[in-house]
Design an enzyme around this catalytic site. Structure first.
Site, PDB file in Angstrom:
ATOM      1  N   ALA A 103      19.728  29.144  59.404  1.00 12.96           N
ATOM      2  CA  ALA A 103      18.839  28.036  58.256  1.00 12.96           C
ATOM      3  C   ALA A 103      18.417  26.897  59.385  1.00 12.96           C
ATOM      4  O   ALA A 103      18.209  26.736  60.542  1.00 12.96           O
ATOM      5  CB  ALA A 103      20.384  26.425  58.067  1.00 12.96           C
ATOM      6  N   GLN A 104      17.456  26.302  58.544  1.00 14.16           N
ATOM      7  CA  GLN A 104      16.897  24.816  59.788  1.00 14.16           C
ATOM      8  C   GLN A 104      16.851  23.838  59.076  1.00 14.16           C
ATOM      9  O   GLN A 104      17.730  23.732  57.757  1.00 14.16           O
ATOM     10  CB  GLN A 104      15.062  25.396  59.576  1.00 14.16           C
ATOM     11  CG  GLN A 104      14.444  25.102  58.044  1.00 14.16           C
ATOM     12  CD  GLN A 104      13.124  24.825  58.535  1.00 14.16           C
ATOM     13  OE1 GLN A 104      12.936  26.406  59.393  1.00 14.16           O
ATOM     14  NE2 GLN A 104      12.371  24.332  58.367  1.00 14.16           N
ATOM     15  N   VAL A 105      17.196  22.400  59.897  1.00 18.72           N
ATOM     16  CA  VAL A 105      17.556  21.210  59.547  1.00 18.72           C
ATOM     17  C   VAL A 105      16.004  19.783  59.551  1.00 18.72           C
ATOM     18  O   VAL A 105      15.763  19.957  60.514  1.00 18.72           O
ATOM     19  CB  VAL A 105      18.987  20.736  60.403  1.00 18.72           C
ATOM     20  CG1 VAL A 105      19.084  19.332  60.010  1.00 18.72           C
ATOM     21  CG2 VAL A 105      19.873  21.838  60.886  1.00 18.72           C
ATOM     22  N   ASP A 145      34.703  23.860  67.466  1.00 17.10           N
ATOM     23  CA  ASP A 145      33.498  24.488  68.398  1.00 17.10           C
ATOM     24  C   ASP A 145      33.167  23.427  68.900  1.00 17.10           C
ATOM     25  O   ASP A 145      32.122  22.221  68.753  1.00 17.10           O
ATOM     26  CB  ASP A 145      32.225  25.013  68.002  1.00 17.10           C
ATOM     27  CG  ASP A 145      31.310  25.065  68.114  1.00 17.10           C
ATOM     28  OD1 ASP A 145      31.292  25.985  69.696  1.00 17.10           O
ATOM     29  OD2 ASP A 145      30.205  25.967  67.646  1.00 17.10           O
ATOM     30  N   LYS A 176      20.448  20.250  55.537  1.00 14.52           N
ATOM     31  CA  LYS A 176      20.730  21.296  56.732  1.00 14.52           C
ATOM     32  C   LYS A 176      19.937  22.975  54.848  1.00 14.52           C
ATOM     33  O   LYS A 176      20.253  23.053  53.581  1.00 14.52           O
ATOM     34  CB  LYS A 176      21.721  22.246  56.780  1.00 14.52           C
ATOM     35  CG  LYS A 176      22.135  23.816  57.270  1.00 14.52           C
ATOM     36  CD  LYS A 176      24.225  23.451  58.063  1.00 14.52           C
ATOM     37  CE  LYS A 176      24.067  25.163  58.565  1.00 14.52           C
ATOM     38  NZ  LYS A 176      25.236  25.156  58.655  1.00 14.52           N
ATOM     39  N   ALA A 209      15.901  21.183  63.857  1.00 14.13           N
ATOM     40  CA  ALA A 209      16.192  22.428  64.671  1.00 14.13           C
ATOM     41  C   ALA A 209      16.127  23.271  63.397  1.00 14.13           C
ATOM     42  O   ALA A 209      15.847  23.345  62.516  1.00 14.13           O
ATOM     43  CB  ALA A 209      17.816  22.484  64.987  1.00 14.13           C
ATOM     44  N   SER A 210      15.611  24.667  64.574  1.00 13.94           N
ATOM     45  CA  SER A 210      15.592  25.589  63.620  1.00 13.94           C
ATOM     46  C   SER A 210      16.435  27.087  63.893  1.00 13.94           C
ATOM     47  O   SER A 210      16.460  27.955  65.291  1.00 13.94           O
ATOM     48  CB  SER A 210      14.207  26.694  62.861  1.00 13.94           C
ATOM     49  OG  SER A 210      14.097  27.563  62.454  1.00 13.94           O
ATOM     50  N   SER A 260      18.784  30.962  62.910  1.00 11.44           N
ATOM     51  CA  SER A 260      19.013  32.109  62.052  1.00 11.44           C
ATOM     52  C   SER A 260      19.369  32.194  61.009  1.00 11.44           C
ATOM     53  O   SER A 260      18.269  32.787  60.481  1.00 11.44           O
ATOM     54  CB  SER A 260      19.977  33.493  62.816  1.00 11.44           C
ATOM     55  OG  SER A 260      20.892  32.864  62.808  1.00 11.44           O
TER      56      SER A 260
END
Length: 541
Positions: free
Chosen positions: A215-217, A369, A231, A210-211, A213
């Site tokens: 960070a991306q994983v 959340d 991350k 996933a990407s 705003s």
């Protein structure tokens, strides 16, 4: 139990679990000494007659109408207040740095130009222009402005007590997804924080799971064989957020200074809290601490056999890189996959609800959340909580109001619920408790007619199964908006923190209706009720 009481308890299963004070559970895993609100305590029976918020049900000829609070104007501002504003502006400019401001101005101009073009009349043969609507235009602008404003948009979406309904609904669509960084950029960040990748990992997938705003994983495997996720914070994001958030804070301070009566909305206080919490989010060490504290809580309560959170690898974690165990499982919205994991999905969701509720009562903070992507049924049968970037801290005032709501809701006393809301909210006018109670009864009746629908089930890139529920966001938002509208129509403004608690309970309500449709949370001894006392809720988004 009477049919009337059964209907009442099924109005909203997890909302009742949050508010109803059931008898102490015999089979639940609640720890000794956990704070629970009994069905009736002195808190519920305190003398409300002294409160100025409640109108007498019998009109009094001698009572005078309340005097409106005089509004302040710019002329009422003192020199000291002006100097205080100037200091805040100077401090914000210094914190943002000399380069971030001009660069961000150019980016903002480009984003604004693109958004304006979306609504301009098109050339012959070109695509038709969109019909202009302020919420849509602002949402598009926020998405194009990037990280800070996407997060602010999500804040708007989760704060129906602060923003107009049309903006809350529109900002539900605010997407926190961006084009992924090139692998070479990611590799440079990871190696700059941890050292050469081959020395730390057996492998790292170059294509991100996933990407977003900030960070991306990426999926990876340690040399010892464990599957993990990494991350990685995007470069330059700290300067960007500082520039944007300081601008937002300064703008709110200037607005309040020019319109002193706006101070009652706590605009600059909200902006300041958002600024602090979002800058804290840039420190992945803080999120790592949240995960570790939750795992420690599970150990202390003897829940490790039933509930877990990802293990954090501290030697592979810094302010900009977070390495965690990879959890695989099914979303709590995916009943079919969960039934392949366990033949008792009802106990699974009760366990998840009890873990969250016990955390609210016993931890300094709670997971804020729990949407379907962050609450998993793991392949080994345990419940998995992930993503601890948003947490809340529960306080005395909120718990006191929850306790008052407990008895009133259990008894079907909607006027009592109205009084509890009055104790919690802010108002400058008297409240007609009888009318307020009738409005609450209508909202609760409408909630009972909401039914879950699983629209689609997809397998995510990280191996988890995710189900899209038609009500997961939209229906939860609708219920919150109804509650907010009713309270505002009756002259009240509820604190955002209460909405945060209720939103999580509404998520659980949907999962309960999918996995345990026959469960009566008002009488089931396994369900732990929320109550007791703590500090004021502080939202950390």
């Amino acid at each position: 139990m009477s049919n009337h009481h059964h209907r009442r308890s099924r109005l909203s299963s997890a909302l009742a679990a949050l508010l109803l004070a059931s008898s102490p559970p015999a089979a639940a895993f609640a720890p000794p000494g956990a704070r629970r609100s009994p069905a009736a305590t002195s808190t519920h029976h305190r003398d409300r007659a002294a409160s100025p918020l409640f109108m007498s049900t019998t009109p009094s000829s001698s009572s005078a109408p309340p005097k409106p609070r005089p509004k302040r104007t710019l002329r009422d501002r003192s020199p000291a207040e002006a100097l205080d504003l100037l200091r805040d502006v100077a401090r914000a400019a210094y914190d943002a740095g000399p380069r971030a401001g001009p660069a961000r101005t150019l980016q903002a101009y480009a984003a604004l130009s693109r958004t304006v073009r979306d609504f301009l009349p098109s050339r012959p043969g070109g695509p038709a222009a969109e019909a202009f609507a302020p919420p849509v235009a602002l949402r598009k602008l926020f998405e194009r402005l990037g990280a800070t404003y996407v997060k602010l948009g999500q804040f708007v979406a989760s704060s129906p007590s602060l923003f107009p309904e049309e903006y809350v609904r529109e900002f539900q669509k605010c997407l926190d997804s961006t084009e992924p960084l090139e692998w070479e950029v990611v590799r440079a960040i990871v190696e700059g924080e941890l050292g050469p990748i081959p020395r730390k990992f057996a492998s790292v997938d170059r294509v991100p799971l996933a990407s977003a705003s900030i960070a991306q994983v990426h999926a990876a495997k340690l040399k010892t064989g464990e599957e993990v996720v990494i991350k990685v914070q995007k470069p330059g994001i700290d300067d960007l957020l500082k520039a944007d958030l300081n601008f937002v804070y300064v703008a709110s301070r200037v607005v309040e200074f020019l319109q002193p009566d706006f101070e009652r909305t706590s605009l600059s206080a909200v902006a300041g809290d958002v600024r602090s919490s979002m800058l804290d989010e840039l420190d992945f060490q803080s999120e790592a601490s949240n995960v570790e504290e939750f795992r420690e809580f599970l150990r202390d309560q003897g829940l490790e056999h039933a509930v877990t959170a990802p293990r954090v690898y501290r030697d592979l974690t810094t302010r900009k890189v977070l390495t965690m165990e990879r959890l695989r499982g099914a979303s709590m919205a995916d009943a079919e996959s969960i039934r392949s994991i366990t033949d008792d999905p009802e106990t699974l969701i009760v366990t998840a609800l009890n873990a969250w509720t016990t955390g609210v009562m016993t931890m300094p903070w709670f997971h804020a959340d729990v949407h379907s992507g962050n609450l998993l049924a793991l392949e080994d049968g345990r419940v998995g909580f992930i993503d601890f970037g948003m947490v809340g801290r529960v306080g005395e005032k909120t718990f006191k109001a929850v306790s008052e709501l407990s008895t009133s809701m259990a008894q079907g006393d909607y006027e009592g619920m109205a009084r509890a809301f009055c104790d919690m909210g802010a108002t400058d006018e008297d409240v007609d408790v009888q009318k307020f109670g009738r409005d609450i009864e209508q909202v609760m009746s409408d909630m009972s007619r909401v039914s879950p629908e699983v629209a689609a089930v997809n397998v995510g890139m990280d191996g988890t199964v995710q189900a899209a529920m038609s009500f997961d966001e939209e229906e939860v938002t609708n219920v919150l908006l109804r509650i907010v509208a009713v309270t505002e129509d009756n002259g009240l403004r509820l604190p955002r923190e209460f909405g945060l608690l209720v939103k999580q309970s509404l998520y659980f309500d949907r999962y309960l209706k999918i996995l345990a449709p026959e469960l009566d949370v008002a009488s089931d001894s396994r369900v732990i009720a929320l109550g007791g006392g703590a500090r004021e809720v502080e939202v950390i988004a």
